[in-house]
Design a protein around this motif. Sequence first.
Motif, PDB file in Angstrom:
ATOM      1  N   GLU A  99       0.855  -1.190   0.000  1.00  6.71           N
ATOM      2  CA  GLU A  99       0.000   0.000   0.000  1.00  6.71           C
ATOM      3  C   GLU A  99       0.886   1.233   0.000  1.00  6.71           C
ATOM      4  OE1 GLU A  99      -3.310   2.080   2.907  1.00  6.71           O
ATOM      5  OE2 GLU A  99      -2.951  -0.076   3.054  1.00  6.71           O
ATOM      6  N   ILE A 100       0.542   2.212  -0.814  1.00  5.85           N
ATOM      7  CA  ILE A 100       1.306   3.451  -0.896  1.00  5.85           C
ATOM      8  C   ILE A 100       0.723   4.431   0.118  1.00  5.85           C
ATOM      9  CG2 ILE A 100       2.054   5.340  -2.396  1.00  5.85           C
ATOM     10  CD1 ILE A 100       3.108   2.551  -3.173  1.00  5.85           C
ATOM     11  N   ALA A 101       1.555   4.860   1.059  1.00  2.57           N
ATOM     12  CA  ALA A 101       1.116   5.809   2.089  1.00  2.57           C
ATOM     13  C   ALA A 101       1.299   7.243   1.616  1.00  2.57           C
ATOM     14  CB  ALA A 101       1.888   5.575   3.382  1.00  2.57           C
ATOM     15  N   GLY A 102       2.146   7.458   0.633  1.00  2.00           N
ATOM     16  CA  GLY A 102       2.367   8.790   0.098  1.00  2.00           C
ATOM     17  C   GLY A 102       3.457   8.766  -0.955  1.00  2.00           C
ATOM     18  N   HIS A 103       3.493   9.826  -1.747  1.00  2.00           N
ATOM     19  CA  HIS A 103       4.563   9.953  -2.732  1.00  2.00           C
ATOM     20  C   HIS A 103       4.873  11.417  -2.983  1.00  2.00           C
ATOM     21  CE1 HIS A 103       1.105  10.417  -5.412  1.00  2.00           C
ATOM     22  NE2 HIS A 103       1.920  10.954  -6.292  1.00  2.00           N
ATOM     23  N   TYR A 104       6.092  11.649  -3.416  1.00  2.00           N
ATOM     24  CA  TYR A 104       6.547  12.996  -3.719  1.00  2.00           C
ATOM     25  C   TYR A 104       7.289  12.939  -5.036  1.00  2.00           C
ATOM     26  CZ  TYR A 104       9.181  17.326  -3.583  1.00  2.00           C
ATOM     27  OH  TYR A 104       9.711  18.533  -3.911  1.00  2.00           O
ATOM     28  N   GLY A 105       6.992  13.821  -5.893  1.00  2.00           N
ATOM     29  CA  GLY A 105       7.603  13.858  -7.219  1.00  2.00           C
ATOM     30  C   GLY A 105       6.563  14.389  -8.178  1.00  2.00           C
ATOM     31  N   THR A 106       6.771  14.153  -9.438  1.00  2.00           N
ATOM     32  CA  THR A 106       5.811  14.577 -10.430  1.00  2.00           C
ATOM     33  C   THR A 106       4.511  13.830 -10.204  1.00  2.00           C
ATOM     34  OG1 THR A 106       7.627  14.894 -11.958  1.00  2.00           O
ATOM     35  CG2 THR A 106       5.438  14.832 -12.903  1.00  2.00           C
ATOM     36  N   ASP A 107       3.416  14.521 -10.365  1.00  2.00           N
ATOM     37  CA  ASP A 107       2.113  13.902 -10.141  1.00  2.00           C
ATOM     38  C   ASP A 107       1.896  12.741 -11.103  1.00  2.00           C
ATOM     39  OD1 ASP A 107      -0.322  14.242  -8.530  1.00  2.00           O
ATOM     40  OD2 ASP A 107      -1.269  14.411 -10.491  1.00  2.00           O
ATOM     41  N   ALA A 108       1.044  11.833 -10.751  1.00  2.00           N
ATOM     42  CA  ALA A 108       0.812  10.631 -11.548  1.00  2.00           C
ATOM     43  C   ALA A 108       0.239  10.950 -12.927  1.00  2.00           C
ATOM     44  CB  ALA A 108      -0.121   9.688 -10.806  1.00  2.00           C
ATOM     45  N   THR A 109      -0.424  12.064 -13.073  1.00  2.00           N
ATOM     46  CA  THR A 109      -0.975  12.443 -14.372  1.00  2.00           C
ATOM     47  C   THR A 109      -0.007  13.390 -15.054  1.00  2.00           C
ATOM     48  OG1 THR A 109      -2.198  14.249 -13.362  1.00  2.00           O
ATOM     49  CG2 THR A 109      -3.349  12.158 -13.601  1.00  2.00           C
ATOM     50  N   THR A 110       0.977  12.844 -15.716  1.00  2.00           N
ATOM     51  CA  THR A 110       2.000  13.652 -16.370  1.00  2.00           C
ATOM     52  C   THR A 110       1.816  13.637 -17.869  1.00  2.00           C
ATOM     53  OG1 THR A 110       3.470  11.779 -16.517  1.00  2.00           O
ATOM     54  CG2 THR A 110       3.678  13.158 -14.553  1.00  2.00           C
ATOM     55  N   ASP A 111       2.738  14.253 -18.560  1.00  2.00           N
ATOM     56  CA  ASP A 111       2.687  14.341 -20.019  1.00  2.00           C
ATOM     57  C   ASP A 111       2.638  12.960 -20.660  1.00  2.00           C
ATOM     58  OD1 ASP A 111       2.786  17.073 -19.842  1.00  2.00           O
ATOM     59  OD2 ASP A 111       4.961  17.171 -20.040  1.00  2.00           O
ATOM     60  N   GLN A 112       3.380  12.013 -20.123  1.00  2.00           N
ATOM     61  CA  GLN A 112       3.398  10.666 -20.691  1.00  2.00           C
ATOM     62  C   GLN A 112       2.006  10.046 -20.653  1.00  2.00           C
ATOM     63  OE1 GLN A 112       5.972   7.994 -18.647  1.00  2.00           O
ATOM     64  NE2 GLN A 112       5.740   6.364 -20.127  1.00  2.00           N
ATOM     65  N   ASP A 113       1.309  10.179 -19.540  1.00  2.00           N
ATOM     66  CA  ASP A 113      -0.035   9.625 -19.420  1.00  2.00           C
ATOM     67  C   ASP A 113      -1.020  10.349 -20.328  1.00  2.00           C
ATOM     68  OD1 ASP A 113       0.819   7.783 -17.564  1.00  2.00           O
ATOM     69  OD2 ASP A 113       0.265   9.022 -15.852  1.00  2.00           O
TER      70      ASP A 113
END
Length: 129
Positions: A99-113
Motif C-alpha cells: 500500500e502506498i502511504a504517500g509519494h513525492y515527485g511529479t504527479d501521476a498524471t504527467t505528459d506521458q499519461d
Amino acid sequence: MAIENDILTCRHARSAAQDERLAELMPPAPETAELTVKCAPGDFMASAIARAVEDCDAHLINMNVTLARHDDGALLVHLRINRRNAATVIRSLERYGFEIAGHYGTDATTDQDSTLARNANYLLRIIDL
C-alpha cells in the motif's frame, strides 16, 4: 518543560557531521521520485519491493525502513526511484500487495499519461470512421 528536554527539538537538532553523513547516504538527485510504502512488519521483504520497482524498468536508489509507524502498526518504508513519474511503479507495488502511504515527485498524471490517452482517443476516432 525546558526546551532542551523537548523530544522534537532534540530529535531534529543534528550536527554538521550528521548532516554530511545523511547527504552521503542519500545524495540529492533531481530526476527522482520518493514513495512511502506501508506494509505489515511480517510482510516486509526488501527483495519483493525491489522486484516490484524493477518490473517497471526503474531503479531503486534508496530504501529506508523508517522509525515511524502507521496508526495500525504497519512499517513505513521510504523509497527513492530514478523516475520522475512514479505512476507505473505505484501500480506495480500495489499489484505486489503493498500500500502506498504517500509519494513525492511529479504527479501521476504527467505528459506521458496524457499523450497515451490522446493517442488512444485518436485511434478510437480513426476506427469509428
